[in-house]
Design an enzyme around this catalytic site. Structure first.
Site, PDB file in Angstrom:
ATOM      1  N   ASP A   1       5.217   6.577  -8.582  1.00  0.00           N
ATOM      2  CA  ASP A   1       5.940   6.848  -7.338  1.00  0.00           C
ATOM      3  C   ASP A   1       7.280   6.111  -7.296  1.00  0.00           C
ATOM      4  O   ASP A   1       7.818   5.865  -6.226  1.00  0.00           O
ATOM      5  CB  ASP A   1       5.085   6.468  -6.124  1.00  0.00           C
TER       6      ASP A   1
ATOM      7  N   HIS B   1      27.215   9.174 -30.911  1.00  0.00           N
ATOM      8  CA  HIS B   1      26.557   8.893 -29.639  1.00  0.00           C
ATOM      9  C   HIS B   1      25.461   7.850 -29.834  1.00  0.00           C
ATOM     10  O   HIS B   1      24.341   7.999 -29.336  1.00  0.00           O
ATOM     11  CB  HIS B   1      25.995  10.178 -29.025  1.00  0.00           C
TER      12      HIS B   1
ATOM     13  N   ASP C   1      32.244   2.126 -26.434  1.00  0.00           N
ATOM     14  CA  ASP C   1      32.627   3.269 -25.614  1.00  0.00           C
ATOM     15  C   ASP C   1      31.883   3.116 -24.297  1.00  0.00           C
ATOM     16  O   ASP C   1      30.672   3.352 -24.226  1.00  0.00           O
ATOM     17  CB  ASP C   1      32.248   4.576 -26.329  1.00  0.00           C
TER      18      ASP C   1
ATOM     19  N   ASP D   1      36.456   6.009 -18.683  1.00  0.00           N
ATOM     20  CA  ASP D   1      35.914   6.299 -20.015  1.00  0.00           C
ATOM     21  C   ASP D   1      36.861   5.711 -21.066  1.00  0.00           C
ATOM     22  O   ASP D   1      37.878   6.315 -21.385  1.00  0.00           O
ATOM     23  CB  ASP D   1      35.769   7.818 -20.190  1.00  0.00           C
TER      24      ASP D   1
ATOM     25  N   HIS E   1      35.049  15.414 -34.127  1.00  0.00           N
ATOM     26  CA  HIS E   1      35.010  15.764 -32.700  1.00  0.00           C
ATOM     27  C   HIS E   1      36.411  16.116 -32.224  1.00  0.00           C
ATOM     28  O   HIS E   1      37.383  16.046 -32.981  1.00  0.00           O
ATOM     29  CB  HIS E   1      34.416  14.619 -31.872  1.00  0.00           C
TER      30      HIS E   1
ATOM     31  N   HIS F   1      38.720  15.236 -23.397  1.00  0.00           N
ATOM     32  CA  HIS F   1      38.041  16.116 -22.449  1.00  0.00           C
ATOM     33  C   HIS F   1      38.513  15.783 -21.040  1.00  0.00           C
ATOM     34  O   HIS F   1      39.058  14.708 -20.775  1.00  0.00           O
ATOM     35  CB  HIS F   1      36.521  15.959 -22.562  1.00  0.00           C
TER      36      HIS F   1
ATOM     37  N   HIS G   1      32.326  14.099 -18.611  1.00  0.00           N
ATOM     38  CA  HIS G   1      32.804  15.332 -19.238  1.00  0.00           C
ATOM     39  C   HIS G   1      32.967  16.319 -18.086  1.00  0.00           C
ATOM     40  O   HIS G   1      32.063  17.074 -17.762  1.00  0.00           O
ATOM     41  CB  HIS G   1      31.820  15.848 -20.286  1.00  0.00           C
TER      42      HIS G   1
ATOM     43  N   GLU H   1      41.106  10.456 -27.345  1.00  0.00           N
ATOM     44  CA  GLU H   1      40.172   9.622 -28.100  1.00  0.00           C
ATOM     45  C   GLU H   1      40.019  10.039 -29.559  1.00  0.00           C
ATOM     46  O   GLU H   1      38.925  10.410 -29.993  1.00  0.00           O
ATOM     47  CB  GLU H   1      38.811   9.601 -27.417  1.00  0.00           C
TER      48      GLU H   1
ATOM     49  N   TYR I   1      35.707   8.005 -38.960  1.00  0.00           N
ATOM     50  CA  TYR I   1      34.376   7.502 -39.257  1.00  0.00           C
ATOM     51  C   TYR I   1      34.157   7.661 -40.763  1.00  0.00           C
ATOM     52  O   TYR I   1      33.955   8.776 -41.248  1.00  0.00           O
ATOM     53  CB  TYR I   1      33.331   8.258 -38.444  1.00  0.00           C
TER      54      TYR I   1
ATOM     55  N   ARG J   1      37.331   4.247 -33.074  1.00  0.00           N
ATOM     56  CA  ARG J   1      37.772   5.198 -32.048  1.00  0.00           C
ATOM     57  C   ARG J   1      38.547   4.409 -31.006  1.00  0.00           C
ATOM     58  O   ARG J   1      38.169   3.290 -30.651  1.00  0.00           O
ATOM     59  CB  ARG J   1      36.591   5.942 -31.416  1.00  0.00           C
TER      60      ARG J   1
ATOM     61  N   GLU K   1      40.245   5.100 -27.171  1.00  0.00           N
ATOM     62  CA  GLU K   1      40.225   6.101 -26.091  1.00  0.00           C
ATOM     63  C   GLU K   1      40.854   5.538 -24.822  1.00  0.00           C
ATOM     64  O   GLU K   1      40.526   4.439 -24.389  1.00  0.00           O
ATOM     65  CB  GLU K   1      38.789   6.523 -25.801  1.00  0.00           C
TER      66      GLU K   1
END
Length: 441
Positions: free
Chosen positions: A44, A237, A254, A265, A344, A348, A355, A386, A390, A407, A409
């Site tokens: 609960d 990720h 990140d 972000d 990538h 965005h 996003h 960004e 890699y 990276r 960003e």
């Protein structure tokens, strides 16, 4: 650092958003937007409640189990809210409720009813309407509630194209909140740089950032934070955040806060011991040059695609110079050889969602490719920038570069004068990072 907080949007701005939505709906129609519901964590106990972004955008109301109706009939428009009733016993256990009597004044809506009255009142209010605007599966409980109402329409349309376009362009108040989100997120990255040491665990640094978020009024992160030491940075990720940070390696973070529902972000990559090695410096500086050039290009009239194409050229040229790629620059780009190291996109939309919603492709072009990000940028849009590189830990790659992930960003607001970086307080020049980290040692 003192921050001048602006944590609320006036009810009139929410009303204006509803009017803009109604103006784009056809005559004799109704739009139905459902709130989020509480999500059970176990038994609960529920997860912390987070309102549905669309519902919040139109109401500013932060309770579950609510429905907004936008009605357009005979050139007249109405906003009607269904919500939980005030209940003294439930409020003792679970917290205060706005209640039906207070809702019209507090939220600037035309009328309010109890949520349990939805089915009969919806049938009555929409008896002579021909079109329903509804986004299926946005809130499954709402789909079920509509089914139970047994009301049929000649047309069922989706309101998302209308609201997505409205949400894409931020108001002055929204940009102020996003500036706050960017500033607080930047302060958290500065704290992370100051607190990082060899042998500290990734989640320890994550906790330092969460502390900084809360200290400046942002209780929650905008998304699951990534704190990735060493080759973990090559997992885009990565969220386990449970490994020890090692001397001589980089850490990629990140992370951004959610401030007054709006997301920050930021990604920064820096050395665990405070000093870039020559190889780390090579990769980092290549990414930084690409990011800075992209920011120069991301202005009104240009496109994300244009900036990304330039980023790819810079990276391919740099990877050839470092001996990581081999061959003709033009052919390597044409064959997408860079995708082994940059898989990538450049950025965005950013807003209520990290996003955020909004169309990326140029639908006015006769040969529009929905996978291209070729929509011309306009004043009021907010987006991330960004680029990353890699480098795999194995393969035919010079040994000194293997396992390095970088990276960088930032968040930018498109203005009529160019763009404004909302996250510039977080250091990203090599000298600035090393100086900051040296000061705390």
């Amino acid at each position: 650092m003192d921050l001048a907080y602006a944590t609320q949007i006036a009810p009139e701005e929410f009303a204006q958003r509803r009017r803009r939505s109604l103006a784009q709906m056809q005559e004799n129609s109704v739009a139905v937007i459902f709130s989020a519901r509480e999500q059970v964590r176990n038994n609960d106990n529920c997860y912390p409640f987070r309102q549905d972004s669309y519902f919040w955008y139109l109401t500013g109301f932060n309770e579950p189990d609510a429905v907004l109706l936008l009605l357009k009939t005979d050139n007249q428009t109405r906003s009607i809210l269904f919500l939980r009733p005030a209940d003294p016993l439930q409020e003792i256990w679970h917290g205060r409720r706005l209640g039906v009597a207070n809702a019209p004044t507090a939220l600037n809506v035309d009328a309010a009813y109890e949520i349990d009255e939805f089915a009969p009142r919806f049938a009555e209010l929409t008896r002579n309407l021909t079109a329903l605007y509804h986004k299926a599966a946005q809130q499954p409980w709402g789909d079920q509630l509509l089914t139970q109402s047994a009301v049929h329409f000649a047309q069922v349309l989706c309101w998302a194209p209308i609201l997505d376009e409205l949400r894409l362009f931020k108001s002055r108040c929204e940009t102020a909140l996003m500036q706050q989100a960017g500033q607080i997120s930047a302060l958290a990255h500065i704290r992370a740089m100051r607190q990082t040491r060899p042998n500290r665990l990734e989640y320890e640094i994550e906790s330092e950032m969460l502390h900084e978020f809360a200290r400046f009024g942002a209780r929650y992160p905008a998304y699951n934070s990534i704190v990735a030491g060493g080759s973990n940075a090559c997992i885009l990720h990565y969220t386990e955040n449970d490994q020890a940070l090692k001397d001589g390696e980089l850490v990629l973070i990140d992370a951004g806060c959610e401030f007054a529902m709006y997301a920050g972000d930021i990604t920064r990559t820096f050395p665990v011991n405070g000093k870039f090695s020559p190889a780390q410096r090579d990769i980092y500086q290549l990414v930084l040059c690409a990011q800075k050039r992209a920011i120069e290009l991301l202005v009104a009239g240009n496109t994300i695609q244009q900036a990304n194409d330039e980023v790819i050229r810079i990276k391919v040229r740099g990877l050839i110079a470092l001996g990581i790629l081999h061959g003709d620059e033009t052919m390597l780009i044409e064959n997408q050889a860079y995708r082994r190291f940059y898989m990538h996109g450049l950025g965005h939309w950013l807003g209520l969602d990290v996003h955020d919603v909004g169309r990326y492709h140029n639908r006015h072009h006769p040969d529009a490719d929905q996978h291209l990000r070729d929509r011309p940028l306009e004043s009021g849009m907010v987006l991330t920038v960004e680029p990353g590189l890699y480098i795999p830990a194995d393969g035919d790659i010079p040994a000194q570069y293997r396992g390095i992930g970088v990276r960088i960003e930032d968040n930018i607001l498109i203005t009529e004068y160019g763009n404004k970086i909302l996250t510039g307080a977080a250091p990203k020049e090599i000298e600035d990072i090393e100086r900051l980290m040296a000061e705390t040692r």
